[in-house]
Design a protein around this motif. Structure first.
Motif, PDB file in Angstrom:
ATOM      1  N   ASN A  38       2.032  -5.002  -6.114  1.00  0.00           N
ATOM      2  CA  ASN A  38       1.984  -4.196  -7.334  1.00  0.00           C
ATOM      3  C   ASN A  38       2.819  -2.917  -7.191  1.00  0.00           C
ATOM      4  O   ASN A  38       2.446  -1.843  -7.654  1.00  0.00           O
ATOM      5  CB  ASN A  38       0.536  -3.875  -7.732  1.00  0.00           C
ATOM      6  CG  ASN A  38       0.430  -3.353  -9.164  1.00  0.00           C
ATOM      7  OD1 ASN A  38       1.276  -3.638  -9.995  1.00  0.00           O
ATOM      8  ND2 ASN A  38      -0.598  -2.557  -9.437  1.00  0.00           N
ATOM      9  N   ILE A  39       3.931  -3.062  -6.470  1.00  0.00           N
ATOM     10  CA  ILE A  39       4.935  -1.998  -6.344  1.00  0.00           C
ATOM     11  C   ILE A  39       6.215  -2.556  -6.985  1.00  0.00           C
ATOM     12  O   ILE A  39       6.557  -3.717  -6.776  1.00  0.00           O
ATOM     13  CB  ILE A  39       5.205  -1.641  -4.864  1.00  0.00           C
ATOM     14  CG1 ILE A  39       3.939  -1.090  -4.193  1.00  0.00           C
ATOM     15  CG2 ILE A  39       6.359  -0.660  -4.735  1.00  0.00           C
ATOM     16  CD1 ILE A  39       4.077  -0.904  -2.678  1.00  0.00           C
ATOM     17  N   HIS A  40       6.917  -1.744  -7.736  1.00  0.00           N
ATOM     18  CA  HIS A  40       8.099  -2.249  -8.431  1.00  0.00           C
ATOM     19  C   HIS A  40       9.163  -2.694  -7.436  1.00  0.00           C
ATOM     20  O   HIS A  40       9.397  -2.032  -6.432  1.00  0.00           O
ATOM     21  CB  HIS A  40       8.654  -1.174  -9.363  1.00  0.00           C
ATOM     22  CG  HIS A  40       9.578  -1.725 -10.409  1.00  0.00           C
ATOM     23  ND1 HIS A  40      10.904  -1.993 -10.155  1.00  0.00           N
ATOM     24  CD2 HIS A  40       9.366  -2.100 -11.700  1.00  0.00           C
ATOM     25  CE1 HIS A  40      11.466  -2.494 -11.254  1.00  0.00           C
ATOM     26  NE2 HIS A  40      10.554  -2.562 -12.202  1.00  0.00           N
ATOM     27  N   GLN A  52      13.193   6.191   0.796  1.00  0.00           N
ATOM     28  CA  GLN A  52      11.930   6.708   0.268  1.00  0.00           C
ATOM     29  C   GLN A  52      11.014   7.261   1.353  1.00  0.00           C
ATOM     30  O   GLN A  52      10.906   6.690   2.440  1.00  0.00           O
ATOM     31  CB  GLN A  52      11.174   5.591  -0.467  1.00  0.00           C
ATOM     32  CG  GLN A  52      11.898   5.071  -1.692  1.00  0.00           C
ATOM     33  CD  GLN A  52      11.999   6.102  -2.813  1.00  0.00           C
ATOM     34  OE1 GLN A  52      11.164   6.999  -2.910  1.00  0.00           O
ATOM     35  NE2 GLN A  52      13.009   5.961  -3.652  1.00  0.00           N
ATOM     36  N   ASN A  53      10.332   8.328   0.991  1.00  0.00           N
ATOM     37  CA  ASN A  53       9.299   8.903   1.848  1.00  0.00           C
ATOM     38  C   ASN A  53       7.963   8.283   1.412  1.00  0.00           C
ATOM     39  O   ASN A  53       7.108   8.933   0.819  1.00  0.00           O
ATOM     40  CB  ASN A  53       9.283  10.424   1.675  1.00  0.00           C
ATOM     41  CG  ASN A  53       8.411  11.114   2.700  1.00  0.00           C
ATOM     42  OD1 ASN A  53       8.083  10.535   3.744  1.00  0.00           O
ATOM     43  ND2 ASN A  53       8.024  12.344   2.409  1.00  0.00           N
ATOM     44  N   ILE A  54       7.808   7.022   1.741  1.00  0.00           N
ATOM     45  CA  ILE A  54       6.691   6.214   1.228  1.00  0.00           C
ATOM     46  C   ILE A  54       5.343   6.774   1.684  1.00  0.00           C
ATOM     47  O   ILE A  54       5.235   7.353   2.771  1.00  0.00           O
ATOM     48  CB  ILE A  54       6.878   4.731   1.667  1.00  0.00           C
ATOM     49  CG1 ILE A  54       5.872   3.803   0.982  1.00  0.00           C
ATOM     50  CG2 ILE A  54       6.836   4.611   3.185  1.00  0.00           C
ATOM     51  CD1 ILE A  54       6.130   2.319   1.263  1.00  0.00           C
ATOM     52  N   SER A  55       4.343   6.588   0.864  1.00  0.00           N
ATOM     53  CA  SER A  55       3.019   7.146   1.162  1.00  0.00           C
ATOM     54  C   SER A  55       2.139   6.136   1.901  1.00  0.00           C
ATOM     55  O   SER A  55       2.397   4.923   1.890  1.00  0.00           O
ATOM     56  CB  SER A  55       2.310   7.536  -0.134  1.00  0.00           C
ATOM     57  OG  SER A  55       1.899   6.370  -0.827  1.00  0.00           O
ATOM     58  N   LEU A  56       1.095   6.665   2.492  1.00  0.00           N
ATOM     59  CA  LEU A  56       0.151   5.844   3.261  1.00  0.00           C
ATOM     60  C   LEU A  56      -0.437   4.701   2.416  1.00  0.00           C
ATOM     61  O   LEU A  56      -0.520   3.560   2.894  1.00  0.00           O
ATOM     62  CB  LEU A  56      -0.975   6.738   3.799  1.00  0.00           C
ATOM     63  CG  LEU A  56      -2.017   6.074   4.698  1.00  0.00           C
ATOM     64  CD1 LEU A  56      -1.375   5.439   5.931  1.00  0.00           C
ATOM     65  CD2 LEU A  56      -3.075   7.094   5.122  1.00  0.00           C
ATOM     66  N   ASP A  57      -0.832   4.987   1.200  1.00  0.00           N
ATOM     67  CA  ASP A  57      -1.393   3.926   0.357  1.00  0.00           C
ATOM     68  C   ASP A  57      -0.406   2.772   0.179  1.00  0.00           C
ATOM     69  O   ASP A  57      -0.782   1.593   0.268  1.00  0.00           O
ATOM     70  CB  ASP A  57      -1.767   4.461  -1.029  1.00  0.00           C
ATOM     71  CG  ASP A  57      -3.081   5.242  -1.034  1.00  0.00           C
ATOM     72  OD1 ASP A  57      -3.657   5.469   0.042  1.00  0.00           O
ATOM     73  OD2 ASP A  57      -3.527   5.621  -2.132  1.00  0.00           O
ATOM     74  N   ASN A  58       0.852   3.113  -0.081  1.00  0.00           N
ATOM     75  CA  ASN A  58       1.846   2.052  -0.276  1.00  0.00           C
ATOM     76  C   ASN A  58       2.184   1.337   1.029  1.00  0.00           C
ATOM     77  O   ASN A  58       2.458   0.134   1.027  1.00  0.00           O
ATOM     78  CB  ASN A  58       3.108   2.610  -0.947  1.00  0.00           C
ATOM     79  CG  ASN A  58       2.937   2.748  -2.449  1.00  0.00           C
ATOM     80  OD1 ASN A  58       2.175   2.000  -3.062  1.00  0.00           O
ATOM     81  ND2 ASN A  58       3.634   3.701  -3.049  1.00  0.00           N
ATOM     82  N   ILE A  59       2.151   2.059   2.136  1.00  0.00           N
ATOM     83  CA  ILE A  59       2.329   1.419   3.443  1.00  0.00           C
ATOM     84  C   ILE A  59       1.218   0.385   3.644  1.00  0.00           C
ATOM     85  O   ILE A  59       1.465  -0.734   4.097  1.00  0.00           O
ATOM     86  CB  ILE A  59       2.329   2.477   4.578  1.00  0.00           C
ATOM     87  CG1 ILE A  59       3.579   3.366   4.493  1.00  0.00           C
ATOM     88  CG2 ILE A  59       2.238   1.809   5.951  1.00  0.00           C
ATOM     89  CD1 ILE A  59       3.547   4.600   5.401  1.00  0.00           C
ATOM     90  N   GLY A  60       0.008   0.763   3.277  1.00  0.00           N
ATOM     91  CA  GLY A  60      -1.125  -0.155   3.385  1.00  0.00           C
ATOM     92  C   GLY A  60      -0.955  -1.387   2.505  1.00  0.00           C
ATOM     93  O   GLY A  60      -1.271  -2.508   2.916  1.00  0.00           O
ATOM     94  N   ARG A  61      -0.437  -1.190   1.286  1.00  0.00           N
ATOM     95  CA  ARG A  61      -0.199  -2.329   0.391  1.00  0.00           C
ATOM     96  C   ARG A  61       0.827  -3.296   0.971  1.00  0.00           C
ATOM     97  O   ARG A  61       0.677  -4.510   0.875  1.00  0.00           O
ATOM     98  CB  ARG A  61       0.311  -1.833  -0.970  1.00  0.00           C
ATOM     99  CG  ARG A  61      -0.788  -1.311  -1.851  1.00  0.00           C
ATOM    100  CD  ARG A  61      -0.304  -0.923  -3.235  1.00  0.00           C
ATOM    101  NE  ARG A  61      -1.354  -0.121  -3.830  1.00  0.00           N
ATOM    102  CZ  ARG A  61      -1.335   1.196  -3.941  1.00  0.00           C
ATOM    103  NH1 ARG A  61      -0.273   1.891  -3.565  1.00  0.00           N
ATOM    104  NH2 ARG A  61      -2.365   1.829  -4.440  1.00  0.00           N
ATOM    105  N   LEU A  70      -1.483  -2.927  10.166  1.00  0.00           N
ATOM    106  CA  LEU A  70      -0.657  -1.768   9.832  1.00  0.00           C
ATOM    107  C   LEU A  70       0.283  -1.359  10.967  1.00  0.00           C
ATOM    108  O   LEU A  70       1.445  -1.048  10.728  1.00  0.00           O
ATOM    109  CB  LEU A  70      -1.562  -0.584   9.495  1.00  0.00           C
ATOM    110  CG  LEU A  70      -1.716  -0.309   8.014  1.00  0.00           C
ATOM    111  CD1 LEU A  70      -2.862   0.626   7.785  1.00  0.00           C
ATOM    112  CD2 LEU A  70      -0.438   0.267   7.455  1.00  0.00           C
TER     113      LEU A  70
END
Lengths: 78, 78
Positions: A38-40, A52-61, A70
């Motif tokens: 559910n990420i574009h 991108q400086n991706i966030s923890l939540d998105n890393i988890g996804r 992880l």
């Protein structure tokens, strides 16, 4: 906060290469990984290019959709 | 982008506990870790409590200051 901080381009690129490697190993397109997280798909492409400086939540996804623990996302890129 | 996504509280808390564990193992206060990462101590406290969706760059700063490989930040909390 003290002096301004630079983006960690090396880390972002390293992480992006690892995501791409795992995605391809599973035979997923960026579209399919996008659907599963559910990420574009354009954001996923940008992460893979190290932009991108991706966030923890998105890393988890990403880890969940790629079916890896992880810490596997932070192993050396082969 | 489809449906809205919830914060991954479990992951944030897990990550925060690991940061706290490693920080204490090194005998650092939140202030000292803040100094070493150039991240404000109140933000570090908030990360340790699992309140923040921390970014990759800051995850990298924490790993460097704690003297561990990045994947070590994602190992199981003991």
């Amino acid at each position: 906060m003290g002096k301004p901080r630079k983006p960690n381009k090396e880390l972002r690129k390293h992480f992006g290469r690892r995501v791409r490697e795992l995605r391809k190993a599973r035979g997923y397109s960026q579209e399919e990984l996008g659907f599963r997280t559910n990420i574009h798909r354009t954001y996923i492409g940008s992460v893979e290019r190290g932009e991108q400086n991706i966030s923890l939540d998105n890393i988890g996804r990403l880890a969940k959709a790629l079916g890896v623990p992880l810490h596997d996302l932070f192993e050396k890129v082969s």
